[in-house]
Design an enzyme around this catalytic site. Structure first.
Site, PDB file in Angstrom:
ATOM      1  CE  LYS A  93      -0.219   8.300  -5.720  1.00 17.19           C
ATOM      2  NZ  LYS A  93      -1.670   8.196  -5.549  1.00 17.19           N
ATOM      3  CD  GLN A 122      -4.391   5.929  -6.755  1.00 12.01           C
ATOM      4  OE1 GLN A 122      -3.335   5.983  -6.128  1.00 12.01           O
ATOM      5  NE2 GLN A 122      -4.919   6.983  -7.353  1.00 12.01           N
ATOM      6  CG  ASP A 155      -4.047   9.902  -0.782  1.00 14.70           C
ATOM      7  OD1 ASP A 155      -3.147  10.558  -1.341  1.00 14.70           O
ATOM      8  OD2 ASP A 155      -4.604   8.905  -1.304  1.00 14.70           O
TER       9      ASP A 155
END
Ligand code: NDP
Length: 294
Positions: A52, A96, A119
């Site tokens: 990312k 994450q 997200d």
């Protein structure tokens, strides 16, 4: 049979985003800024977060990586989330997953400002998604919708079977495929570990999306001739012949299934890179460029 090249499609999307960043820079506006929080040293999570950050560098986004010990207290992680919520320079951020078992994932996700939740896991974004209202869509299902759109796959009126009902992949995927949108407009069946006659459902699928985390679960006999198969699974299998000691396998037995499909995503190089393209598109939206058309 055509392989859906998610890597190539994602590269085109990242190039478009990169051009937009250059425009923003040239007009003297603030460059979109994505932050990622990595808790502990789970090797798969480290790989995903690094990918990312690399995508941010490639497209010209600003990025910040915050690493913490795996032993961090939940209250301290909540403190980091609050700091990122309040930081005017950060447009969007992710924590994450998975998190260590002493931390309540839902509590962390709910603490993220929905406007910065790139997200797309926050209940506000998931709720708006169900109602087909503008929101930040969950990155992996959003990336898969981008694949359908980019490949010109007609999903309307098709029977879509989704394997797996997690909150981050299977459930939002089933909702997006059933919405009155294009792509979308499918008749959806959502299967999980308690589904009876799962193989029969799979065989009736025009579009089969596998997101269970079970290596090579979907075999050739479970797939209808001409189906579109999307393999979300990323599983590490021990392989002493590889330098890393493992190889990646999807949830689909590619060699058996591919000859029966009209289209199929490979692992790696299918859904994975699209998740990153969707994440950066969400970051662009969170930065205020809501109408960005990719
Ligand atoms: P979860 O473990 O959270 O969910 C797995 C789902 O599969 C559950 O709903 C479970 O059912 C269902 N399941 C498990 N066993 C069976 C079975 N025998 N038959 C039918 N259903 C079953 O996984 P995630 O959704 O987080 O991830 C799924 C896969 O996708 C993983 O390999 C993951 O690495 C990968 N992934 C890939 C991404 C990408 O960018 N390509 C992004 C995110 C994930 P139940 O609810 O009943 O327990």
């Amino acid at each position: 049979m055509k392989i859906i090249d998610g890597k190539k499609i994602s590269e085109v999307i990242l190039e478009d985003l990169g051009r937009k960043v250059t425009e923003i820079k040239n007009s003297g506006d603030k460059i979109p800024h994505l932050a990622a929080v990595l808790v502990g040293n789970n090797p798969a999570s480290e790989t995903y977060v690094n990918a990312k950050v690399k995508a941010c560098e490639k497209t010209g986004f600003q990025s910040t990586l915050k690493k913490t010990e795996g032993t961090i207290a939940e209250s301290d992680l909540l403190g980091i989330v609050r700091e990122l919520n309040d930081d005017q320079d950060i447009d969007g951020f992710i924590v994450q997953l998975p998190l260590p078992s002493h931390i309540n994932e839902h509590r962390i996700i709910e603490a993220i400002s929905p406007a910065k939740d790139v997200d797309g896991f926050h209940p506000v974004n998931q709720g708006k998604m169900v109602l087909n209202l503008p929101c930040l869509l969950p990155a992996t299902p959003y990336g898969i919708m981008m694949l359908f759109e980019n490949c010109g796959i007609d999903t309307s009126g098709k029977h879509c079977v989704v394997l797996g009902r997690s909150h981050i992949v299977g459930t939002p995927m089933s909702i997006l495929m059933g919405r009155k949108t294009s792509p979308g407009n499918c008749t959806v069946t959502l299967c999980h570990s308690k589904t009876k006659n799962l193989e029969d459902f799979c065989r009736s699928a025009d579009i089969l999306i596998a997101a269970m985390g079970i290596p090579e679960f979907v075999t050739g006999s479970m797939v209808k001739e001409g189906a579109v198969v999307i393999d979300v699974g990323i599983n590490r299998l021990p392989d002493p012949s590889k330098k890393s000691g493992y190889r990646l396998a999807g949830d689909v037995k590619f060699d058996e299934v591919a000859p029966k499909c009209s289209r199929i995503t490979p692992v790696p190089g299918g859904v994975g890179p699209m998740t990153i393209a969707a994440l950066l598109t969400n970051t662009m939206k969170a930065a205020g460029y809501k109408d960005i058309k990719i």
